[in-house]
Design a protein around this motif. Structure first.
Motif, PDB file in Angstrom:
ATOM      1  N   ILE A   1      -6.065   5.842   8.217  1.00 42.59           N
ATOM      2  CA  ILE A   1      -5.386   4.722   7.554  1.00 42.59           C
ATOM      3  C   ILE A   1      -5.725   3.410   8.245  1.00 42.59           C
ATOM      4  O   ILE A   1      -6.080   2.413   7.592  1.00 42.59           O
TER       5      ILE A   1
ATOM      6  N   MET B   1       0.850  -1.179   0.000  1.00 42.06           N
ATOM      7  CA  MET B   1       0.000   0.000   0.000  1.00 42.06           C
ATOM      8  C   MET B   1       0.891   1.236   0.000  1.00 42.06           C
ATOM      9  O   MET B   1       1.995   1.233   0.536  1.00 42.06           O
TER      10      MET B   1
ATOM     11  N   PHE C   1      -3.811   4.671  -1.417  1.00 43.76           N
ATOM     12  CA  PHE C   1      -4.830   4.796  -0.375  1.00 43.76           C
ATOM     13  C   PHE C   1      -5.774   5.955  -0.683  1.00 43.76           C
ATOM     14  O   PHE C   1      -6.994   5.836  -0.547  1.00 43.76           O
TER      15      PHE C   1
ATOM     16  N   GLN D   1      -7.602   0.595   5.932  1.00 43.61           N
ATOM     17  CA  GLN D   1      -6.622  -0.147   5.159  1.00 43.61           C
ATOM     18  C   GLN D   1      -6.971  -1.634   4.980  1.00 43.61           C
ATOM     19  O   GLN D   1      -6.694  -2.215   3.928  1.00 43.61           O
TER      20      GLN D   1
ATOM     21  N   TRP E   1       3.456  -1.340   3.689  1.00 42.93           N
ATOM     22  CA  TRP E   1       3.402  -0.001   3.110  1.00 42.93           C
ATOM     23  C   TRP E   1       4.763   0.364   2.537  1.00 42.93           C
ATOM     24  O   TRP E   1       5.790  -0.156   2.958  1.00 42.93           O
TER      25      TRP E   1
END
Length: 276
Positions: A232, A21, A26, A236, A133
C-alpha cells in the motif's frame, strides 16, 4: 479540498471514492490502472456478475440488522423473487443458497459468540502517509479488541495461481484479504485507539455450505499483513496522483476494459506475443 463527512448513505458514492482510498479501489488499481480509473470516473462500467454480488450482499445484510435485510430484499425483489410457475413468490435458486449460507453461519456457536455481539457496518477512517483511507467493518467488538468479516467463497480449498509467487495460493491471499485485514487494523487504531485482532468467518456457496473461522496469528500471517501494508505504501501515491489527474494510468492490455478499448496501432511480431 473540503472533506466530505462520511456516512452510511454516501459511503459508496463517486465523490467519496475520489476523496478516500479504500482497499477495493486499491485492488482495482493493482489489477489495471486504466480500468480502475475508467470505473472511478464512470467512463466504463464493468460487466459484473450481479447475481453473485446480490447473493453475497444477501448474507451480509441479514447479519447487519433485520431492517437492513428487509430493505435489501425490497430493493432487489425483481431479481431475487420468482414471479412465475410453482416457485412464484419464493427465492430464486441462487438466493436459496444464500439463505442456506445464512443458516449455516447462524448455527455455529463460534459465530454466535464472536460475530453477532459486535457493532455492525462501522465506518473507520485514517491517513497513511498523508493519504485518506476509509473502511467499513462488518462486526466490531472494541471492548475485546477484535473485529470480524464475513466472506463468501465458491470453495475454500481451491487454489488460485499467483503470477508473482508462481504457485497456487489460498483464497485469502488471492482475493487480497490480508491487505483488507491489515488496513482495517490500522484504521480502527486511528479511529478508536484500539489494536484489534482480525477474524474472518467464511461460508462457501456449495450445497451444503462449508464454513471456516480464520485467524491471522501465525508468523507467516503476520508477515503477509506487514507485506500488504508495505505494498500500500509503495503504490498509494501513484494511484492518488492518477485519481487527481496528475499521472496517466497504465493499461494492463488484458482485462475486460483493455480488450474493449484496445486499438491496432502497429504489428506485433508473432514471436513477441506475451503468454502467462
Amino acid at each position: 479540498m473540503q472533506t466530505i463527512q462520511l456516512s452510511q448513505d454516501n459511503y459508496y458514492t463517486s465523490d467519496i471514492n475520489k476523496e478516500y482510498m479504500s482497499v477495493s479501489l486499491f485492488k482495482d488499481f493493482q489489477k489495471c490502472e486504466a480500468a480502475a480509473y475508467a470505473k472511478l470516473t464512470n467512463a466504463w462500467k464493468p460487466d459484473n456478475n450481479v447475481t453473485a454480488l446480490l447473493a453475497g450482499n444477501y448474507v451480509h445484510s441479514y447479519f447487519e440488522s433485520e431492517e437492513a435485510h428487509e430493505k435489501f430484499i425490497e430493493a432487489h425483489q425483481d431479481e431475487m423473487i420468482s414471479s412465475r410457475g410453482a416457485s412464484k413468490g419464493k427465492l430464486k435458486v441462487p438466493y436459496q443458497i444464500a439463505q442456506q449460507m445464512v443458516e449455516r453461519l447462524e448455527s455455529e456457536k463460534a459465530f454466535q459468540n464472536l460475530y453477532l455481539p459486535g457493532r455492525k457496518e462501522v465506518i473507520v477512517t485514517g491517513k497513511i502517509g498523508g493519504i485518506k483511507w476509509r473502511g467499513k467493518i462488518d462486526s466490531l467488538v472494541l471492548e475485546n479488541d477484535y473485529f470480524c468479516d464475513i466472506k463468501t467463497n465458491q470453495d475454500f480449498h481451491k487454489g488460485y495461481w499467483d503470477p508473482d509467487e508462481r504457485r497456487k495460493v489460498p483464497f485469502v491471499k488471492a482475493y487480497g484479504y490480508y491487505m483488507q485485514m491489515a488496513m482495517y487494523k490500522e484504521l480502527i487504531k486511528q479511529t478508536f485507539g484500539n489494536d484489534c485482532m482480525p477474524f474472518i468467518f467464511a461460508v462457501s456457496k456449495q450445497t451444503p455450505s462449508d464454513i471456516m473461522a480464520i485467524s491471522f496469528n501465525s508468523q507467516q500471517d503476520e508477515l503477509e499483513l506487514e507485506n500488504a501494508m508495505t505494498t500500500i505504501e509503495a503504490f498509494q501515491e501513484r494511484y492518488r496522483a492518477i485519481i487527481e489527474g496528475v499521472e496517466t494510468p497504465d493499461r494492463c492490455g488484458k482485462c475486460d476494459y483493455c480488450r474493449l478499448t484496445n486499438k491496432i496501432v502497429d504489428f506485433v511480431n508473432a514471436s513477441d506475443i506475451e503468454v502467462e
